[in-house]
Design an enzyme around this catalytic site. Sequence first.
Site, PDB file in Angstrom:
ATOM      1  N   LEU A  82       0.839  -1.205   0.000  1.00  0.00           N
ATOM      2  CA  LEU A  82       0.000   0.000   0.000  1.00  0.00           C
ATOM      3  C   LEU A  82       0.874   1.254   0.000  1.00  0.00           C
ATOM      4  O   LEU A  82       0.623   2.207  -0.727  1.00  0.00           O
ATOM      5  CB  LEU A  82      -0.950   0.007   1.201  1.00  0.00           C
ATOM      6  N   SER A  84      22.085  15.190  12.824  1.00  0.00           N
ATOM      7  CA  SER A  84      22.232  14.619  11.488  1.00  0.00           C
ATOM      8  C   SER A  84      22.314  15.718  10.445  1.00  0.00           C
ATOM      9  O   SER A  84      21.712  16.771  10.585  1.00  0.00           O
ATOM     10  CB  SER A  84      21.055  13.696  11.183  1.00  0.00           C
ATOM     11  N   CYS A 124       6.511   4.056   7.296  1.00  0.00           N
ATOM     12  CA  CYS A 124       6.586   2.859   8.130  1.00  0.00           C
ATOM     13  C   CYS A 124       7.914   2.836   8.867  1.00  0.00           C
ATOM     14  O   CYS A 124       8.897   3.378   8.389  1.00  0.00           O
ATOM     15  CB  CYS A 124       6.506   1.607   7.263  1.00  0.00           C
ATOM     16  N   TRP A 147      10.814   3.322  20.759  1.00  0.00           N
ATOM     17  CA  TRP A 147      10.777   2.997  19.334  1.00  0.00           C
ATOM     18  C   TRP A 147      11.248   1.575  19.043  1.00  0.00           C
ATOM     19  O   TRP A 147      11.616   1.247  17.924  1.00  0.00           O
ATOM     20  CB  TRP A 147      11.554   4.058  18.531  1.00  0.00           C
ATOM     21  N   ASP A 185      19.787  12.265  22.894  1.00  0.00           N
ATOM     22  CA  ASP A 185      18.466  12.646  22.383  1.00  0.00           C
ATOM     23  C   ASP A 185      17.359  11.885  23.090  1.00  0.00           C
ATOM     24  O   ASP A 185      17.416  10.660  23.198  1.00  0.00           O
ATOM     25  CB  ASP A 185      18.376  12.316  20.883  1.00  0.00           C
ATOM     26  N   HIS A 219      18.004  16.600  23.433  1.00  0.00           N
ATOM     27  CA  HIS A 219      17.125  17.182  22.411  1.00  0.00           C
ATOM     28  C   HIS A 219      15.761  16.517  22.525  1.00  0.00           C
ATOM     29  O   HIS A 219      15.650  15.297  22.612  1.00  0.00           O
ATOM     30  CB  HIS A 219      17.718  16.952  21.020  1.00  0.00           C
ATOM     31  N   CYS A 254      11.879  16.601  20.752  1.00  0.00           N
ATOM     32  CA  CYS A 254      11.216  17.258  19.632  1.00  0.00           C
ATOM     33  C   CYS A 254       9.728  17.030  19.591  1.00  0.00           C
ATOM     34  O   CYS A 254       9.232  16.106  19.028  1.00  0.00           O
ATOM     35  CB  CYS A 254      11.853  16.953  18.293  1.00  0.00           C
ATOM     36  N   HIS A 276      10.958  20.816   9.335  1.00  0.00           N
ATOM     37  CA  HIS A 276       9.931  19.897   8.842  1.00  0.00           C
ATOM     38  C   HIS A 276       9.408  20.294   7.474  1.00  0.00           C
ATOM     39  O   HIS A 276       8.527  19.634   6.929  1.00  0.00           O
ATOM     40  CB  HIS A 276       8.794  19.791   9.854  1.00  0.00           C
ATOM     41  N   CYS A 288      15.283  20.294  14.781  1.00  0.00           N
ATOM     42  CA  CYS A 288      15.469  18.836  14.775  1.00  0.00           C
ATOM     43  C   CYS A 288      16.638  18.515  13.838  1.00  0.00           C
ATOM     44  O   CYS A 288      17.264  19.425  13.296  1.00  0.00           O
ATOM     45  CB  CYS A 288      14.179  18.123  14.337  1.00  0.00           C
TER      46      CYS A 288
HETATM   47  N1  GLN Z   1      20.300  13.529  16.590  1.00  0.00           N
HETATM   48  C1  GLN Z   1      19.146  13.154  15.855  1.00  0.00           C
HETATM   49  C2  GLN Z   1      19.215  13.751  14.463  1.00  0.00           C
HETATM   50  O1  GLN Z   1      19.686  14.823  14.317  1.00  0.00           O
HETATM   51  C3  GLN Z   1      17.869  13.597  16.526  1.00  0.00           C
HETATM   52  C4  GLN Z   1      16.642  13.169  15.749  1.00  0.00           C
HETATM   53  C5  GLN Z   1      15.323  13.386  16.452  1.00  0.00           C
HETATM   54  O2  GLN Z   1      15.178  14.216  17.304  1.00  0.00           O
HETATM   55  N2  GLN Z   1      14.304  12.672  16.073  1.00  0.00           N
HETATM   56  O3  GLN Z   1      18.784  13.186  13.511  1.00  0.00           O
HETATM   57 ZN    ZN Z   2      14.108  16.179  16.954  1.00  0.00          ZN
END
Ligand code: GLN
Ligand code: ZN
Length: 780
Positions: free
Chosen positions: A27, A453, A536, A581, A619, A661, A663, A714, A746
């Site tokens: 899907l 990242s 996913c 997760w 994080d 961090h 988010c 985002h 992020c």
């Molecule tokens: N250190 C991770 C990144 O920069 C943090 C990602 C997140 O907060 N979901 O990708």
């Molecule tokens: Zn984040």
Amino acid sequence: MPSAPISSTFPPGTILGYPRIGRRRELKKAVEAFWSQTIDAAALEAVAAGLRQQTRDRLVDLGLGRTDSSIPESFSYYDQVLDTIVAVGAIPSRFASLVAADGTLDLAGYFTLARGEGENLPLEMTKWFDSNYHYLVPEIGPETAFSLAGDRIVREFVEAKAAGFLTRPVLVGPVTFLLLSKASDEAPAGFSPLSRLDDLLPVYAALLARLADAGADWVQLDEPGLVSESIDVPRAETLAAVASAYGVLGGLTGRPALFVAAPYGSLDDALPVLAATAVEAIGLDLVRGTLPQAVPGLAGKTLVAGVIDGHNIWRGDLTGAIEGAEGVRALSDSVSVSTSTSLLHVPHDVLDETSLPGSLVSWLAFADQKVGQVATLAQGLVNGRAAIAGPLAEAAAALAARHSAPGVRDGAVRLRAAALTDADFSRGAYADRLSAQDSALQLPSLPTTTIGSFPQTGDIRRTRAQFLKGTLAADEYRSLMRAEIGRVVALQEEIGLDVLVHGEPERNDMVQYFAENLDGFAVTENGWVQSYGSRCTRPSILWGDVSRPAPITVDWSVYAQSLTTKPVKGMLTGPVTILAWSFVRDDQPLGETARQVALALRDEIGDLEAAGIKIVQVDEPALRELLPLKKKDHADYLDWSVGSFRLATAGVADATQIHTHLCYSEFGVVIEAIRNLDADVTSIEAARSRMEVVREIEAGGFDHGIGAGIYDIHSPRVPSVDELTTLLDTALESIPERQVWVNPDCGLKTRGYDETVQSLQNMLAATRVVRERLSADVIA
Ligand code: GLN
Ligand code: ZN
């Protein structure tokens, strides 16, 4: 028209819902092909119809009844809440032009609500109860004109019927739908979507009538909103809404029988209210919740005992499950078995895994295995336990084997955890740390950094894939990744950032990467679970005691640090997020597992520190996500979650700076927890809420560093220098300058390089503007 009394019996066993993404993510692929216009709507519809057919056939093979309403009609192209929005005609006014003259919305329009178009922002997305599934938030106001605008669920029921199946349509219940809604842009301040219940109910009534006409015996109305206490509606109003909604729907004539399901926890005071209405069946989550007391009216209902965990992947204790279902007989003579939640949260089939160790496989139950368990238990309830003695014994043997299998309990890990004292959870006084870090790091005011990242290019992904396949030798892989790190470090120096990162090119995913490098975890090949829409994830399985066989990130961080005189932040994922997760073992409290993960991370941080890394970021984006739905469970959760973060990070010297961090933008109840993390610097997602979060945190009396996420990563949009300056100024209105850090909100891995570089350059330009003004203020 007088109608026959509603007399259908509920099937002995059922599931609340089944994964819809397809065993091989068919899907997802078809939907994305439709988005990129590689296939048309008819082709997408055909793929979806094929998947629904496969699902029905499969569920019958696994033991559900073909014509007894035990198969849930729970398909969705994107999200069940979005489906409801479309069905009841609650399309926000900014999307009015997508609606056809007859009030309907085509598939392209449906997806536009989820994905936005031009200036029209998509519906907001947020987490579905305490799962990692995300739904789209309905926007309801006084202007919302409810009408039965979508009949997809009726068509899907009819499609199944034509194929010889009598399925059970699943709808989001009206109370939950409104509880999950937010006030529309047009709504006046203080407007409560729940106030529109009386206008919404006729649409549900019309839909139920259509389903009855089409031949549906049973309809499932999902009302998880009733179990959650974290919804901002006074409980009394929720209970009044339940009485009113099911008073009205229960009182309809010529309707299908109604099954109200309440997954994700116990109904508590909503149960007597529901029991007093005319609904025919009530679902109880006996995995998260407990067996309720008898209440008036309950004995006359079918009780659907949710004893198979729909949230987790363990085969579990089948004898305990049948005992749980039998226990419900104290409340009613009519008891059926079911999963506790939809199986949407688990992958399709353990048998699709070829590389997991056989012993682990025998401990697992994915969706298909859980359907089999339900069918077994249903047989046991009808014919007595003796009839299922074989499967009960097999499950018990697997559970016993799991308990004593090597790796499930590791003596050294347990000894170490048992020997922990309070001192292991605390760092020195913040003031001492601050001065030690100031002299070690020598950072300018408003230090700039990123979240970790950098964009993951096709090249990076290919390199990792080749290494995984074995077509790229380890030393070649290492030098390619080092070259990437070198580029990212040089870029950051050029942009002028103060605290650099290595960019995380070696990580496929921030949790899976650690799972692959820690003992106690396994990684699946096909264990995909829908996170939202076509997205996913493939959670790892945390099955045993966790330990770290060797350093994980040290080489990469040290290499990056060797290239620059600026500090490079080490980058780790925190214990709570690793648990949130992954699929986590269910044989011990989460807090105990979190401690083991924390100890492994503590060792990693110690190694980073010893190798000369002066700043380490841990994080915890999932800290808010795992917060239990019931307030009585909050204290315990916050205790172990915050404790595990502190355990991971408290081993360092005063001069080593710990960042975290987070988010999401709804802090509320976790603000105090954030303070208790005691990280030297906390970066947060604040751009979308225009720094509202920053004000909330500061109001709580927070004196540590705060990384104001001023660049919203985002979206591919490049924020202007002016806009970023304004956001930074807004942050500085509520936080003293010495606390403020400047960063994106992020990680940058999903972004492209062009927009990233421009945005970071603008972020630095904005910082310089503000720095200059602040120092001019000081001189003046
Ligand atoms: N250190 C991770 C990144 O920069 C943090 C990602 C997140 O907060 N979901 O990708
Ligand atoms: Zn984040």
